[in-house]
Design a protein around this motif. Sequence first.
Motif, PDB file in Angstrom:
ATOM      1  N   GLY A  12     -12.457  26.837  -3.252  1.00  0.00           N
ATOM      2  CA  GLY A  12     -12.352  27.218  -4.791  1.00  0.00           C
ATOM      3  C   GLY A  12     -12.450  29.004  -4.134  1.00  0.00           C
ATOM      4  O   GLY A  12     -11.217  29.438  -3.020  1.00  0.00           O
ATOM      5  N   TYR A  34     -17.063  30.425  -7.026  1.00  0.00           N
ATOM      6  CA  TYR A  34     -16.510  29.184  -7.902  1.00  0.00           C
ATOM      7  C   TYR A  34     -16.199  27.912  -6.727  1.00  0.00           C
ATOM      8  O   TYR A  34     -15.301  28.277  -5.824  1.00  0.00           O
ATOM      9  N   TYR A  35     -16.873  26.870  -6.207  1.00  0.00           N
ATOM     10  CA  TYR A  35     -16.851  26.205  -5.518  1.00  0.00           C
ATOM     11  C   TYR A  35     -16.290  24.488  -5.583  1.00  0.00           C
ATOM     12  O   TYR A  35     -17.881  24.081  -6.562  1.00  0.00           O
ATOM     13  N   LYS A  36     -15.512  24.174  -5.201  1.00  0.00           N
ATOM     14  CA  LYS A  36     -16.055  22.494  -5.911  1.00  0.00           C
ATOM     15  C   LYS A  36     -15.670  20.970  -4.096  1.00  0.00           C
ATOM     16  O   LYS A  36     -14.733  21.604  -3.831  1.00  0.00           O
ATOM     17  N   THR A  38     -15.485  18.117  -1.966  1.00  0.00           N
ATOM     18  CA  THR A  38     -15.124  16.971  -2.541  1.00  0.00           C
ATOM     19  C   THR A  38     -15.771  16.311  -1.312  1.00  0.00           C
ATOM     20  O   THR A  38     -15.592  16.398   0.011  1.00  0.00           O
ATOM     21  N   GLU A  59     -18.235  14.331  -6.169  1.00  0.00           N
ATOM     22  CA  GLU A  59     -17.623  15.868  -5.275  1.00  0.00           C
ATOM     23  C   GLU A  59     -18.862  16.604  -6.553  1.00  0.00           C
ATOM     24  O   GLU A  59     -20.012  16.317  -7.039  1.00  0.00           O
ATOM     25  N   THR A  61     -19.932  20.865  -7.862  1.00  0.00           N
ATOM     26  CA  THR A  61     -19.021  21.818  -7.898  1.00  0.00           C
ATOM     27  C   THR A  61     -20.547  23.003  -7.854  1.00  0.00           C
ATOM     28  O   THR A  61     -21.716  22.794  -8.607  1.00  0.00           O
ATOM     29  N   THR A  62     -20.217  24.109  -7.274  1.00  0.00           N
ATOM     30  CA  THR A  62     -21.321  24.954  -7.616  1.00  0.00           C
ATOM     31  C   THR A  62     -20.428  26.380  -8.042  1.00  0.00           C
ATOM     32  O   THR A  62     -19.566  26.521  -8.227  1.00  0.00           O
ATOM     33  N   LYS A  63     -21.038  27.236  -8.780  1.00  0.00           N
ATOM     34  CA  LYS A  63     -20.996  28.797  -9.268  1.00  0.00           C
ATOM     35  C   LYS A  63     -22.113  29.107  -9.846  1.00  0.00           C
ATOM     36  O   LYS A  63     -22.703  29.218 -10.068  1.00  0.00           O
ATOM     37  N   SER A  92     -20.208  16.840  -9.661  1.00  0.00           N
ATOM     38  CA  SER A  92     -19.401  16.162 -11.264  1.00  0.00           C
ATOM     39  C   SER A  92     -18.278  15.523 -11.536  1.00  0.00           C
ATOM     40  O   SER A  92     -17.632  15.289 -11.891  1.00  0.00           O
TER      41      SER A  92
END
Length: 224
Positions: A12, A34-36, A38, A59, A61-63, A92
């Motif tokens: 991200g 914005y980061y994903k 895994t 997974e 997801t953070t934003k 996610s």
Amino acid sequence: NSLIYKSEDAKGGEIGIKSQFADRSITLNATAYYYKFTDLQVQVFNAVAVQFVTSNAGEVTTKGVDVGWAWRTPVEGLRFSGNLAFLDAYFSSNYITFKGVNLNGRKAARAPKWSGNTAFDYTVPINDSIQFSINGNAQFSSRYYTNTTSFADFTQDKYWLFDAAVSIGDPDGKWKLSLIGSNLTNKLHVSSSGDRPFLPATGDDIIVSTNRGRQVYVEASVKF
């Protein structure tokens, strides 16, 4: 096997701005990210096995956006500041917990959508050798999950916390005497929760970890 798990990976980025204006009396900083993640490493307490279990979430997801500001007022020694954070963090992809629940789409634990604080501090000289200071801080958090096992985990409602302090001391910091109050409204909130060990879960019968209640104390410091 709770002893075998993969390394987590994050992809991200973020973008931000730092600024000062009005003769540098006002500071305004902002960051959007914005980061994903895994194979995010998630640790939860298994009350049946009486052990902490580490597993990899498929997974997460953070934003969000973080905004910080400060204002040095025209009143000598008086300053206001604050921060505001917006966070959207959720599973996610498929993540099946040891309870057999798929958390895909659920919000991450201990990730309030809104949080922040606002504060002030005021310092004024009493004479050439002593100065007086007073400060206050109010912190806010919106609702969040306190565990990562199911959609029925315990949730902490929104809350405010208030701290304040008054002090006298040497202008050069050689000594300082302070009266400090933390969590002045005696508000307790839960940071994490889990099932009871050794005993079967019965409805809402869980163990929780909380913050400390109201604390009022005197602090003295000396620099040599």
